[in-house]
Design a protein around this motif. Structure first.
Motif, mmCIF file in Angstrom:
data_model
loop_
_atom_site.group_PDB
_atom_site.id
_atom_site.type_symbol
_atom_site.label_atom_id
_atom_site.label_comp_id
_atom_site.label_asym_id
_atom_site.label_seq_id
_atom_site.Cartn_x
_atom_site.Cartn_y
_atom_site.Cartn_z
ATOM 1 N N LEU A 214 14.189 61.632 81.124
ATOM 2 C CA LEU A 214 13.358 62.505 80.317
ATOM 3 C C LEU A 214 14.049 63.894 80.399
ATOM 4 O O LEU A 214 13.946 64.419 81.749
ATOM 5 C CB LEU A 214 12.001 62.382 80.810
ATOM 6 N N ASP A 215 14.510 64.450 79.688
ATOM 7 C CA ASP A 215 14.950 65.791 79.632
ATOM 8 C C ASP A 215 14.790 66.548 78.306
ATOM 9 O O ASP A 215 15.019 66.074 77.225
ATOM 10 C CB ASP A 215 16.450 65.721 79.687
ATOM 11 N N GLY A 216 14.061 67.694 78.589
ATOM 12 C CA GLY A 216 13.809 68.682 77.369
ATOM 13 C C GLY A 216 12.675 67.887 76.291
ATOM 14 O O GLY A 216 12.976 68.241 75.018
ATOM 15 N N GLY A 217 11.975 67.143 76.977
ATOM 16 C CA GLY A 217 10.966 66.291 76.139
ATOM 17 C C GLY A 217 11.368 65.118 75.295
ATOM 18 O O GLY A 217 10.641 64.465 74.839
ATOM 19 N N GLU A 218 12.715 64.804 75.561
ATOM 20 C CA GLU A 218 13.294 63.494 75.012
ATOM 21 C C GLU A 218 13.642 62.553 75.960
ATOM 22 O O GLU A 218 14.012 62.981 77.058
ATOM 23 C CB GLU A 218 14.749 64.052 74.030
ATOM 24 N N VAL A 219 13.451 61.348 75.478
ATOM 25 C CA VAL A 219 13.757 60.225 76.460
ATOM 26 C C VAL A 219 14.989 59.533 75.818
ATOM 27 O O VAL A 219 14.852 59.081 74.684
ATOM 28 C CB VAL A 219 12.543 59.185 76.612
ATOM 29 N N LEU A 220 15.951 59.421 76.869
ATOM 30 C CA LEU A 220 17.161 58.530 76.543
ATOM 31 C C LEU A 220 17.299 57.242 77.499
ATOM 32 O O LEU A 220 17.240 57.540 78.735
ATOM 33 C CB LEU A 220 18.465 59.414 76.475
ATOM 34 N N PHE A 221 17.455 56.146 77.073
ATOM 35 C CA PHE A 221 17.960 55.040 77.840
ATOM 36 C C PHE A 221 19.198 54.946 78.096
ATOM 37 O O PHE A 221 20.258 55.389 77.416
ATOM 38 C CB PHE A 221 17.619 54.032 76.997
ATOM 39 N N HIS A 222 19.675 54.443 79.430
ATOM 40 C CA HIS A 222 20.823 54.231 79.887
ATOM 41 C C HIS A 222 21.087 52.930 80.589
ATOM 42 O O HIS A 222 20.274 52.338 81.038
ATOM 43 C CB HIS A 222 20.994 55.561 80.805
ATOM 44 N N ARG A 223 22.509 52.527 80.348
ATOM 45 C CA ARG A 223 22.397 51.328 81.147
ATOM 46 C C ARG A 223 23.309 51.571 82.351
ATOM 47 O O ARG A 223 23.989 52.504 82.680
ATOM 48 C CB ARG A 223 23.771 50.485 80.282
ATOM 49 N N LEU A 224 22.792 50.592 83.338
ATOM 50 C CA LEU A 224 23.356 50.507 84.669
ATOM 51 C C LEU A 224 24.245 49.697 85.199
ATOM 52 O O LEU A 224 23.948 48.532 85.033
ATOM 53 C CB LEU A 224 21.976 50.800 85.400
ATOM 54 N N CYS A 225 25.354 50.157 85.526
ATOM 55 C CA CYS A 225 26.260 49.206 85.984
ATOM 56 C C CYS A 225 26.484 49.275 87.532
ATOM 57 O O CYS A 225 26.256 50.142 88.123
ATOM 58 C CB CYS A 225 27.862 49.624 85.593
ATOM 59 N N TYR A 226 26.379 48.093 87.956
ATOM 60 C CA TYR A 226 26.306 47.953 89.707
ATOM 61 C C TYR A 226 27.216 46.645 90.068
ATOM 62 O O TYR A 226 27.695 45.919 89.139
ATOM 63 C CB TYR A 226 24.964 47.946 90.082
ATOM 64 N N ASP A 227 27.322 46.505 91.183
ATOM 65 C CA ASP A 227 27.869 45.412 91.750
ATOM 66 C C ASP A 227 27.270 44.107 91.830
ATOM 67 O O ASP A 227 26.403 43.613 92.694
ATOM 68 C CB ASP A 227 28.304 45.733 93.369
ATOM 69 N N VAL A 228 27.282 43.538 90.553
ATOM 70 C CA VAL A 228 26.415 42.141 90.355
ATOM 71 C C VAL A 228 26.837 41.021 91.220
ATOM 72 O O VAL A 228 26.118 40.304 91.570
ATOM 73 C CB VAL A 228 26.577 41.783 88.898
ATOM 74 N N ASP A 229 28.117 40.746 91.586
ATOM 75 C CA ASP A 229 28.662 39.760 92.343
ATOM 76 C C ASP A 229 28.025 40.025 93.859
ATOM 77 O O ASP A 229 27.498 39.209 94.356
ATOM 78 C CB ASP A 229 30.104 39.823 92.270
ATOM 79 N N ALA A 230 27.826 41.148 94.433
ATOM 80 C CA ALA A 230 27.473 41.414 95.670
ATOM 81 C C ALA A 230 25.986 41.154 95.622
ATOM 82 O O ALA A 230 25.291 40.545 96.331
ATOM 83 C CB ALA A 230 27.703 42.929 96.103
ATOM 84 N N ALA A 231 25.092 41.428 94.582
ATOM 85 C CA ALA A 231 23.536 41.065 94.531
ATOM 86 C C ALA A 231 23.391 39.708 94.154
ATOM 87 O O ALA A 231 22.663 39.000 94.734
ATOM 88 C CB ALA A 231 22.887 41.744 93.391
#
Length: 271
Positions: A214-231
């Motif tokens: 949430l920035d400047g009153g607007e909401v932007l969705f983001h994709r999260l990359c992470y270490d899937v194999d470790a999880a």
């Protein structure tokens, strides 16, 4: 319990459902640091502990990072050592049956310190951003584990909104979690914002999870990359192989029976 965070006019990190996924949690916090989002501007919609393999370290990471966490049903249940997660799944459904394994594992891992912290998580958080007042809840006020989907009836959102305002006064927008899907629903009262969860993909066939800023009153969705194999490996090592481990890789929840028909993968494929 209501906690007012005051004025948060800079960028606010919004996320839900770390779900004991330590690798996703670490990746998200790295993103926050990269963007310079302050600790007091990091807000979680609850369910820090759930399906994945590192409940204690995930809680510790969230606490060290200074995130504000709204109590989810998992926090409520684990705080008192309840026998079930209280996720709101229909009794006897696949989701209900699959939840037994991870919940028993997490319940056995957590110590008094983690439970005491969970017990102190507020039910509602509020803050002001760029002149607007936001309320943050988990699922619903009528039921902490209530599923509100992007396809839910408008009356459902407005009913929950009225209960929020009865508890803490007028709000311009609502931020919620629990259902696991990121969406924004415009209502006559304002926006109902679900930031999604970082611990599981949003049932879309991909490995990336979601968060919002949430920035400047607007909401932007983001994709999260992470270490899937470790999880994935962490879940296998702990014996958490009821199906959610595969969801990290294939991007689909092990059961769709919690989802409305229109949001199930078979319906989405046709659409």
């Amino acid at each position: 319990m209501h906690r007012d965070l005051g004025v948060l006019d800079d960028a606010v990190l919004l996320f839900g459902g770390p779900y004991s996924n330590l690798q996703a949690t670490q990746a998200l916090l790295a993103k926050a640091r990269e963007r310079g989002i302050r600790a007091d501007h990091r807000v979680c919609t609850g369910d820090v502990v759930a399906y994945c393999g590192d409940p204690v370290e995930t809680v510790r990471s969230i606490r060290r990072a200074g995130c504000t966490v709204v109590a989810g049903n998992c926090e409520k249940q684990l705080a008192v050592g309840a026998e079930t997660c209280g996720c709101g799944f229909e009794e006897g459904s696949a989701c209900d049956l699959l939840s037994v394994g991870w919940y028993q594992f997490a319940n056995a891992q957590l110590q008094d310190d983690e439970r005491a912290w969970m017990a102190e998580c507020p039910d509602i958080v509020s803050f002001r951003h760029q002149g607007a007042r936001y309320a943050v809840i988990h699922g619903g006020v009528s039921d902490i584990a209530r599923f509100l989907w992007p396809t839910s009836k408008l009356e459902t959102f407005l009913g929950e909104w009225a209960m929020i305002e009865a508890a803490i006064g007028k709000v311009d927008h609502v931020i919620a979690g629990h259902c696991g899907l990121p969406f924004i629903r415009d209502t006559p009262r304002g926006r109902w914002i679900n930031a999604g969860v970082i611990g599981m993909p949003p049932h879309d066939g991909g490995q990336q999870t979601r968060y919002a800023i949430l920035d400047g009153g607007e909401v932007l969705f983001h994709r999260l990359c992470y270490d899937v194999d470790a999880a994935f490996d962490a879940m296998q090592a702990k014996g958490l192989i009821q199906g959610y481990h595969e969801a990290l890789r294939n991007g689909y929840w092990p059961s769709e029976d919690v989802l409305p028909d229109a949001l199930r993968s078979s319906s989405l494929a046709k659409g």
